[in-house]
Structures are given as C-alpha cells and as structure tokens.
Design a protein around this motif. Sequence first.
Motif, PDB file in Angstrom:
ATOM      1  N   SER A 191       0.839  -1.201   0.000  1.00 60.01           N
ATOM      2  CA  SER A 191       0.000   0.000   0.000  1.00 60.01           C
ATOM      3  C   SER A 191       0.871   1.247   0.000  1.00 60.01           C
ATOM      4  O   SER A 191       1.941   1.272   0.622  1.00 60.01           O
ATOM      5  CB  SER A 191      -0.918   0.007   1.226  1.00 60.01           C
ATOM      6  OG  SER A 191      -1.800  -1.103   1.195  1.00 60.01           O
ATOM      7  N   PHE A 192       0.373   2.291  -0.646  1.00 57.60           N
ATOM      8  CA  PHE A 192       1.171   3.493  -0.894  1.00 57.60           C
ATOM      9  C   PHE A 192       0.496   4.689  -0.232  1.00 57.60           C
ATOM     10  O   PHE A 192      -0.679   4.959  -0.463  1.00 57.60           O
ATOM     11  CB  PHE A 192       1.327   3.710  -2.398  1.00 57.60           C
ATOM     12  CG  PHE A 192       2.011   2.561  -3.078  1.00 57.60           C
ATOM     13  CD1 PHE A 192       3.360   2.618  -3.377  1.00 57.60           C
ATOM     14  CD2 PHE A 192       1.315   1.398  -3.383  1.00 57.60           C
ATOM     15  CE1 PHE A 192       4.001   1.542  -3.981  1.00 57.60           C
ATOM     16  CE2 PHE A 192       1.945   0.313  -3.983  1.00 57.60           C
ATOM     17  CZ  PHE A 192       3.291   0.384  -4.276  1.00 57.60           C
ATOM     18  N   VAL A 193       1.265   5.391   0.590  1.00 59.94           N
ATOM     19  CA  VAL A 193       0.744   6.552   1.314  1.00 59.94           C
ATOM     20  C   VAL A 193       1.569   7.777   0.916  1.00 59.94           C
ATOM     21  O   VAL A 193       2.797   7.775   1.052  1.00 59.94           O
ATOM     22  CB  VAL A 193       0.821   6.336   2.840  1.00 59.94           C
ATOM     23  CG1 VAL A 193       0.223   7.545   3.564  1.00 59.94           C
ATOM     24  CG2 VAL A 193       0.099   5.054   3.248  1.00 59.94           C
ATOM     25  N   HIS A 194       0.901   8.797   0.421  1.00 59.62           N
ATOM     26  CA  HIS A 194       1.593  10.020   0.032  1.00 59.62           C
ATOM     27  C   HIS A 194       2.110  10.731   1.281  1.00 59.62           C
ATOM     28  O   HIS A 194       1.377  10.921   2.248  1.00 59.62           O
ATOM     29  CB  HIS A 194       0.655  10.940  -0.739  1.00 59.62           C
ATOM     30  CG  HIS A 194       0.246  10.393  -2.071  1.00 59.62           C
ATOM     31  ND1 HIS A 194      -0.459  11.135  -2.995  1.00 59.62           N
ATOM     32  CD2 HIS A 194       0.454   9.185  -2.656  1.00 59.62           C
ATOM     33  CE1 HIS A 194      -0.678  10.407  -4.081  1.00 59.62           C
ATOM     34  NE2 HIS A 194      -0.131   9.215  -3.897  1.00 59.62           N
ATOM     35  N   THR A 195       3.381  11.117   1.233  1.00 60.01           N
ATOM     36  CA  THR A 195       4.033  11.738   2.389  1.00 60.01           C
ATOM     37  C   THR A 195       4.844  12.942   1.928  1.00 60.01           C
ATOM     38  O   THR A 195       5.940  12.795   1.402  1.00 60.01           O
ATOM     39  CB  THR A 195       4.957  10.739   3.117  1.00 60.01           C
ATOM     40  OG1 THR A 195       5.803  10.086   2.146  1.00 60.01           O
ATOM     41  CG2 THR A 195       4.155   9.697   3.870  1.00 60.01           C
ATOM     42  N   ARG A 196       4.302  14.125   2.161  1.00 59.32           N
ATOM     43  CA  ARG A 196       5.022  15.354   1.832  1.00 59.32           C
ATOM     44  C   ARG A 196       5.994  15.694   2.955  1.00 59.32           C
ATOM     45  O   ARG A 196       6.045  15.050   3.983  1.00 59.32           O
ATOM     46  CB  ARG A 196       4.027  16.500   1.613  1.00 59.32           C
ATOM     47  CG  ARG A 196       3.132  16.325   0.402  1.00 59.32           C
ATOM     48  CD  ARG A 196       2.122  17.472   0.297  1.00 59.32           C
ATOM     49  NE  ARG A 196       2.793  18.770   0.335  1.00 59.32           N
ATOM     50  CZ  ARG A 196       2.655  19.651   1.326  1.00 59.32           C
ATOM     51  NH1 ARG A 196       1.889  19.386   2.368  1.00 59.32           N
ATOM     52  NH2 ARG A 196       3.306  20.808   1.270  1.00 59.32           N
TER      53      ARG A 196
END
Length: 309
Positions: free
Chosen positions: A147-152
């Motif tokens: 699973s891919f979580v956007h992290t700025r």
Amino acid sequence: MSSSRLVTIDCDYLGPGFAAAYLRVEGDEAAFVETNTTHAVPRLLAALDREGIAREAVRWVIVTHVHLDHAGGASALLAALPNATVLAHPRAARHLVDPSKLVKSAEAVYGAARFAELYGTILPIDAARVRSLDDRESVLLGGATLSFVHTRGHANHHFIVLDPAREAVFTGDTFGLVYPHLQRGRRFAFPSTSPTDFDAEAAHASIEVVRTSGARRAALTHFGEIEDLDVVAAQLHRWIELSASLVEAAVPLAPAEAEAMIRKALDEEMERAAEEAGIALDARDHEMLELDLALNAQGLAYVASKRRG
C-alpha cells in the motif's frame, strides 16, 4: 523462489552504506523498491542472479520519489526487466516518462561531466510502463499487498510503501538518514531537507505516518532496516523543529548570509546530536556528512527565499 523475503542491496552511491535499494520477493513474483542511479543497475541485476530470480519474474519497480539517488536508474533497470511496470507518485510519474527537466536541472547544478559520473544516462520510459498511484492505493505482489501513502515534507512527489506481510514500511527519505557508519554509539538519525520542497509541518506529519503505521521495522533508503521507530521519530522531530526555526530566522537575511547562518547552526547541531548519541565525529564522518549538511542548508535557505519573496 522461497515464499517471502527481502534483500538489501548496497548501491555504493558515493561509497558503501549511503544508499540502498531493496529486492522484495513474494511467491513467484519480485519487486525492486528504489533504483538508485544507472550505475547501480548491475548491482540490482546481480542480486536477482544471486537469489535465483528470473528477470521476467520482476513485476514492479517502485520509486518513492524522483530524486536521482532514488529513481535515476529506473529507465536502465526497466530495460532489463521485460515484464516490470514502474510505480510512482502521480507528480513523479511524468518525470519518468520525460526526464529532460530533471536532467537539465541536475546538469546545471553539477555540470555535464559530474552529472554523468554520478548518475549516468537517464532515458525516457514508455508511458505504458509507468503507473501512478493515488494516496492509499494498493497493488499485489505474489500473495502480499503493498500500500502506498503520500508523504510530503521532503518532496511533494513522495510516497512510502507499507508492506504488512513483513510488518515493514519502505520510507524513502520521509524517515530520515540513518547511516550505518554513524551508529557507533546510540541511535543517530537526522532528516534530509534538501531543495526544493521542504515543508516542516508536512515533514512532522509524515514522520508520524511512519511511526504509527503499524510497521515493526522501517526500510530506509539511507540506509537499511531499523526497528526503533519511536527513537528515530523523536530525533527527526527535534531536527525538523530546529530547521523550521532556522527558516524563520533566515527570512530577513540576504540569501548568502541566510545560507551561511543556517549551515553554521546545522554544523553545531550535528556536533551536539553526535555527542548526545555518544559519538565523537572524526574527519571521515565530517567528510561523509558534508554533502547532506550542504544540501540541507541549501534547502532551508531556499524555503526562506520563497517566503522573502
């Protein structure tokens, strides 16, 4: 292939222990997480050979973001993997299909000769072999779900990869730098605030995403697997707080003065943090840290310049 395993590959970028790529194997499929540069691709392919994995079995090539020490080798690696698709953040995918802007920007910084020495040749990737992943989207690898979580915070085009089957998370640059050579005392971690997207508030939030993800271990690009996520998170938060304060202090200063002030403060904090970790930094340490400290200072000065207008 055995059912499930992870292989850490030292890409020997600027020397050993600086940048890793990972070979993730599940069932009869495999994936690479990070590619480093074109020069590292033979090391990645050699890892397949050592593990007895056919190139046709690699389903995914995953890049956490398109900074060239993470994704510079993607085109060369994909050329050797006939069935693989690159997985990237939506803001990163277009730079894989057309890397000209990335290459031009890096050549302007390093010069063409040094760029080639560091990164090699970066070619466009066929858009049909690049897939963008939305926040919280998942893919299958063998019998496992990634699973891919956007992290700025470090970069606006960054994501992390959750791997529940291994209770792991691949963090890219979201969870800092933990160089093996510096782990001579207690844990010693610090963040990357390099240009041009550093955002302190987003960085704090992304660190917490990793810390509270349920993962028991984190696989860092810089460098290797760690299990003391709470300890590392606390150190990173402290650095980010300092970084935010330095940006504020730098806003009224002239650009050169701002960067010099920030660099001096980062040097002093590095010494303090090392002493707290029970490490006496030697000449080799200072040489190893020079690039990161320079880039971190440049990144914070860049944010200050944007606020200055």
